[in-house]
Design a protein around this motif. Structure first.
Motif, PDB file in Angstrom:
ATOM      1  N   GLU A 132       0.870  -1.178   0.000  1.00  0.00           N
ATOM      2  CA  GLU A 132       0.000   0.000   0.000  1.00  0.00           C
ATOM      3  C   GLU A 132       0.909   1.229   0.000  1.00  0.00           C
ATOM      4  N   ASN A 133       1.218   1.734  -1.171  1.00  0.00           N
ATOM      5  CA  ASN A 133       2.304   2.700  -1.288  1.00  0.00           C
ATOM      6  C   ASN A 133       1.891   4.001  -1.971  1.00  0.00           C
ATOM      7  N   ALA A 134       2.442   5.089  -1.440  1.00  0.00           N
ATOM      8  CA  ALA A 134       2.293   6.403  -2.062  1.00  0.00           C
ATOM      9  C   ALA A 134       3.586   7.173  -1.831  1.00  0.00           C
ATOM     10  N   ILE A 187      -0.073   7.898  -5.922  1.00  0.00           N
ATOM     11  CA  ILE A 187      -0.467   6.701  -5.197  1.00  0.00           C
ATOM     12  C   ILE A 187      -0.390   5.549  -6.184  1.00  0.00           C
ATOM     13  N   CYS A 188      -0.077   4.369  -5.686  1.00  0.00           N
ATOM     14  CA  CYS A 188       0.218   3.236  -6.560  1.00  0.00           C
ATOM     15  C   CYS A 188      -0.842   2.150  -6.412  1.00  0.00           C
ATOM     16  N   LEU A 194      -1.678  12.515  -7.548  1.00  0.00           N
ATOM     17  CA  LEU A 194      -2.529  12.995  -6.469  1.00  0.00           C
ATOM     18  C   LEU A 194      -2.802  14.490  -6.603  1.00  0.00           C
ATOM     19  N   PRO A 217       1.110  11.840   0.695  1.00  0.00           N
ATOM     20  CA  PRO A 217       1.161  10.373   0.695  1.00  0.00           C
ATOM     21  C   PRO A 217       0.740   9.761   2.028  1.00  0.00           C
ATOM     22  N   ALA A 223      -1.902   6.599   1.654  1.00  0.00           N
ATOM     23  CA  ALA A 223      -1.195   5.378   1.248  1.00  0.00           C
ATOM     24  C   ALA A 223      -2.019   4.103   1.431  1.00  0.00           C
ATOM     25  N   ALA A 256      -4.435   2.582  -1.223  1.00  0.00           N
ATOM     26  CA  ALA A 256      -3.979   1.852  -2.402  1.00  0.00           C
ATOM     27  C   ALA A 256      -4.481   0.419  -2.417  1.00  0.00           C
ATOM     28  N   MET A 283      -9.956   8.402  -4.836  1.00  0.00           N
ATOM     29  CA  MET A 283      -9.121   9.592  -4.645  1.00  0.00           C
ATOM     30  C   MET A 283      -9.936  10.872  -4.826  1.00  0.00           C
TER      31      MET A 283
END
Length: 347
Positions: free
Chosen positions: A72-74, A94-95, A143, A149, A153, A156, A307
């Protein structure tokens, strides 16, 4: 770069991630993107990874360990491949948790989570419990400049998983209908907010933790219950015979065999949590005509939609912040539910 790596599986979760210095990822292909991690969410799947639940899948190509968890990454774009056109270094992103191919039939339909050639950073290859991680252009969403982030995060994965389940539930929830949310942690509190925005239903939140119940009240649940021994009877009394939809964000520890008993005839149980085993008499399924189905992580467009809800202040992530050096404390706190909402690791 600094990273937290898993070296062994342990069903009792007595192992700890090792904080160490490893080589930073580099661009390998034209659509690759290196992200400087601003925040990475803790997920119950991370606990299951450590427990070895995913071992057979993760180790199909040989022993994966040691590796870096975190899906869960940003953060901020650090470097891009020669073919990348939609993002540039410095962009806040955000990924989506899956790296997808874009050409298989599932991708063509927009079902990113079912991509036939997907890669899953943090689950099968190195993820975001580090200062940098490698993903692909197709996974990134830029974003709103006002969003950090740290604030998003966990959306995600946790966020879009909850949002997708809420969208499924909303299809069966007319104004005045009842939806039960069982387990109002990192995912459940997002589902509660999403249902407020996309459905006119009445929401019953169930959780054994006082902090989680207080969060449910703050977020506007119509009823908040503690999940005691009479929970099925309480639900039936409030709803007049059962809820139109029950959303199970626990899926184990015996909870999974309480939830289907809360569903009214013609209703639906949506399973989001996992780990247990549902045992339902087939006669009950037929006579009461209830549906039981699962719900996986949301697709790319659902993350875009979420988002937008976040940017408008309609759906927010409640979280506890930890440094990367304190990730093992964060995992222990998560396991024992010492915080409400989600845990977030900041490198």
């Amino acid at each position: 770069m600094k990273a937290a790596r898993l070296y062994e599986y342990d069903p009792a979760m007595n192992v700890q991630l090792k904080i160490e210095t490893v080589k930073a990822p580099t661009i390998m292909g034209p659509t690759d993107v290196i992200v400087k991690v601003g925040a990475a969410g803790l997920c119950r799947t991370d606990l299951h990874i450590i427990e070895g639940v995913w071992k057979d899948i993760m180790d199909q190509g040989g022993n994966l360990l040691p590796y870096i968890m975190g899906h869960e990454n940003a953060g901020w774009v650090e470097d891009v491949g020669s073919g990348v056109t939609s993002v540039k270094p410095g962009d806040t992103v955000i990924c989506h948790p899956h790296r997808t191919c874009g050409i298989c039939l599932s991708c063509r339909y927009g079902d990113d989570m079912h991509c036939e050639h997907s890669l899953f950073p943090g689950l099968g290859l190195d993820g975001g419990f580090a200062e940098y991680f490698l993903t692909s252009e197709r996974s990134l969403i830029k974003l709103n400049p006002n969003i950090t982030p740290l604030d998003v995060a966990p959306m995600a994965d946790a966020g879009i998983t909850a949002y997708r389940a809420a969208k499924k539930a909303a299809k069966a929830l007319r104004p005045g209908a009842y939806c039960v949310i069982v387990g109002v942690g990192g995912l459940g509190h997002i589902a509660l907010q999403c249902l407020h925005e996309i459905s006119g239903c009445r929401i019953i939140a169930v959780d054994r933790e006082p902090a989680a119940r207080q969060l449910c009240k703050d977020l506007g649940a119509d009823f908040v219950l503690d999940g005691g021994p009479n929970i099925i009877e309480e639900i039936k009394q409030i709803t007049g015979g059962g809820a139109q939809v029950v959303m199970d964000f626990v899926g184990e520890l015996g909870v999974e065999n309480l939830c289907w008993k809360m569903v009214r005839p013609g209703g639906e149980l949506i399973m989001i949590g996992y780990g247990g085993k549902i045992e339902v008499p087939t006669a009950h399924l037929v006579i009461n005509e209830i549906n039981i189905g699962g719900s996986l992580v949301g697709n790319y467009t659902e993350l875009v939609e979420l988002m937008e809800l976040n940017a408008d202040g309609k759906v927010k992530m409640h979280y506890a912040e930890y440094s990367l050096d304190n990730i093992n404390q964060a995992l222990d706190d998560f396991k024992h539910r010492r915080f409400a909402g989600r845990g977030v690791i900041v490198p």
